[in-house]
Enzyme design. Sequence first.
Site, PDB file in Angstrom:
ATOM      1  N   GLU A  45      78.635 -13.238 -40.651  1.00 40.71           N
ATOM      2  CA  GLU A  45      77.838 -13.596 -39.479  1.00 40.71           C
ATOM      3  C   GLU A  45      78.438 -14.868 -38.876  1.00 40.71           C
ATOM      4  OE1 GLU A  45      73.427 -13.336 -40.119  1.00 40.71           O
ATOM      5  OE2 GLU A  45      74.072 -13.045 -42.200  1.00 40.71           O
ATOM      6  N   ARG A 271      76.702 -12.309 -56.406  1.00 40.58           N
ATOM      7  CA  ARG A 271      77.298 -13.336 -55.566  1.00 40.58           C
ATOM      8  C   ARG A 271      77.796 -14.495 -56.431  1.00 40.58           C
ATOM      9  NH1 ARG A 271      72.822 -15.937 -51.835  1.00 40.58           N
ATOM     10  NH2 ARG A 271      74.578 -17.304 -51.353  1.00 40.58           N
ATOM     11  N   LYS A 281      73.674 -20.894 -46.535  1.00 37.01           N
ATOM     12  CA  LYS A 281      74.169 -21.358 -45.237  1.00 37.01           C
ATOM     13  C   LYS A 281      73.125 -22.222 -44.532  1.00 37.01           C
ATOM     14  CE  LYS A 281      76.853 -18.276 -43.269  1.00 37.01           C
ATOM     15  NZ  LYS A 281      77.302 -17.153 -42.400  1.00 37.01           N
TER      16      LYS A 281
END
Length: 569
Positions: A45, A271, A281
């Site tokens: 993104e 992850r 983020k």
Amino acid sequence: MTEATDKVNETAANAAPAHFIREIIAADQRSGKHDGRVVTRFPPEPNGYLHIGHAKSICLNFGLAAENGGFCHLRFDDTNPSKEDVEYVEAIKADVRWLGFEWGDRLFYASDYFAELYDYAVELIQAGKAYVCDLSADEVRAYRGTLTEPGRESPYRSRSVEENLDLFARMKAGEFPEGSRVLRAKIDMASGNVNLRDPTLYRIRRVPHHRTGDAWCIYPMYDFTHGLSDALEGITHSICTLEFEDHRPLYDWFLDVLQTPCHPQQIEFARLNLSHTVMSKRKLLSLVERGLVNGWDDPRMPTLSGLRRRGYTPEAIRAFCERIGVAKRDSTADIALLEYCIREDLNRRAPRVMAVLRPLRLVIDNYPEGETEEMEAVNNPEDTSMGTRKVPFSKVLYIERDDFREEPPKKFFRLAPGREVRLRYAYYVTCVDVVKDEQGEVVEVHCTYDPATRGGGSPDGRRVKATLHWVSAAHAIPAEVRLYDHLFAQADPDDVPEGENFTAALDPHSLETLTSCQVEPSLAGTESGSRYQFERQGYFCADPDTTPDRLVFNRTVPLRDTWAKIAKQ
């Protein structure tokens, strides 16, 4: 693909340990699934900078494609224009290339498919599987239920196909205010998986898009966009992190219900979590916006731009990602492993130089006044092809303040009154006197040298217990050195007292700036990004703030220091 990318791919293919995703792909190829094709994608993104966690995904997706003669797409998930920026797009491209990977002509954006996605939404409405809902966001959440209680159907769920088609077209035409209506899938409000409880497909956002401008005022949600974009691009293996495991039934539902070109397989892996840092983020953006760090590329940040500025190499990061492996369960990697990987890499490639960070003058009383010698110094003992260099030696030198103790404690073997030590590449010297300032602090050390020990060895076989680095005062170049440490003082930044957030765990000493450092003259003209091992100090990288008139170095990682460990204990 570039020659560098080919080399990265070849290395990945030759040194790839087995893991469950490789086994899935191998089984698919044996069975002829996807006609033997392997097409992966990395779908960031553009709402922030990439971090070390993204590096794991990049290496995995590009690596798996390369190992199997396939392709990896770079696709920007640009469906939320209120948080996206061209700056992030360009930074992501730069980071992926810096890591050593190229996408060639396979650069895509979710916004490339806005027309197709709209048509798919219309197809769902026509099939009676989507409806326009007028509930507010808070009401939608309330109707959704909980993990233990089923949801309730929206009062707008029974709208006719014709009414939904009309309302959706009018949403697209901009007739309704932002937040007044959404398009939802009609699945199962009693499902045990809350992601299947009539998820939102489109929402109204009156925000210009960085690629499509004002062409659209409705934007698709990630869950709707993701799988359909994969299908439109012919992705075979859609690899994502574990938090999307519960979204997989929705991913498959869209592909099963709609007429798509293919049905990619979503595979989840754990992850990357790293000690002494955060990967969210949102939290990283908070650090930047609140001025708690000096931007996204602050060398304390886990962003790839921050790690690059700190002096990390793409080879070290790829090696780290390979070492931690691919698993199905979440875990936290110790940042010490990342530091080991960069030490291992720079140990082979970084030239050695001498730099004094906290200078203390050392005067050799019996050395000839005004004389200068050239001492031969090895550039890298791990690589003899890097050769040697000449380092000037003179009567007045700088040594590290920590390398002298007027009253040395036990196990301190460096310079002290009456003690003899070796000066690297030069001579044995013995401390004979000190000069103090008005506060009683030692400001100058006086020594005598043994001319017979030139080069650092004694002809009579006597030994010394310490070797010190130094620079000639007459030839030294001033420099600023920034000593970076872990951004957070504790391994888990979220483990803070109740009522406080993760910023309470920030280490106030994560940056120390030294402005009076002295480095050897070979560093004159050093360019930004150049990496060195400062002997006995650690690995350092020239910061972008470096100019022809001002050297600025960032500490990448320290060397192990035996005495520092003893002193700390």
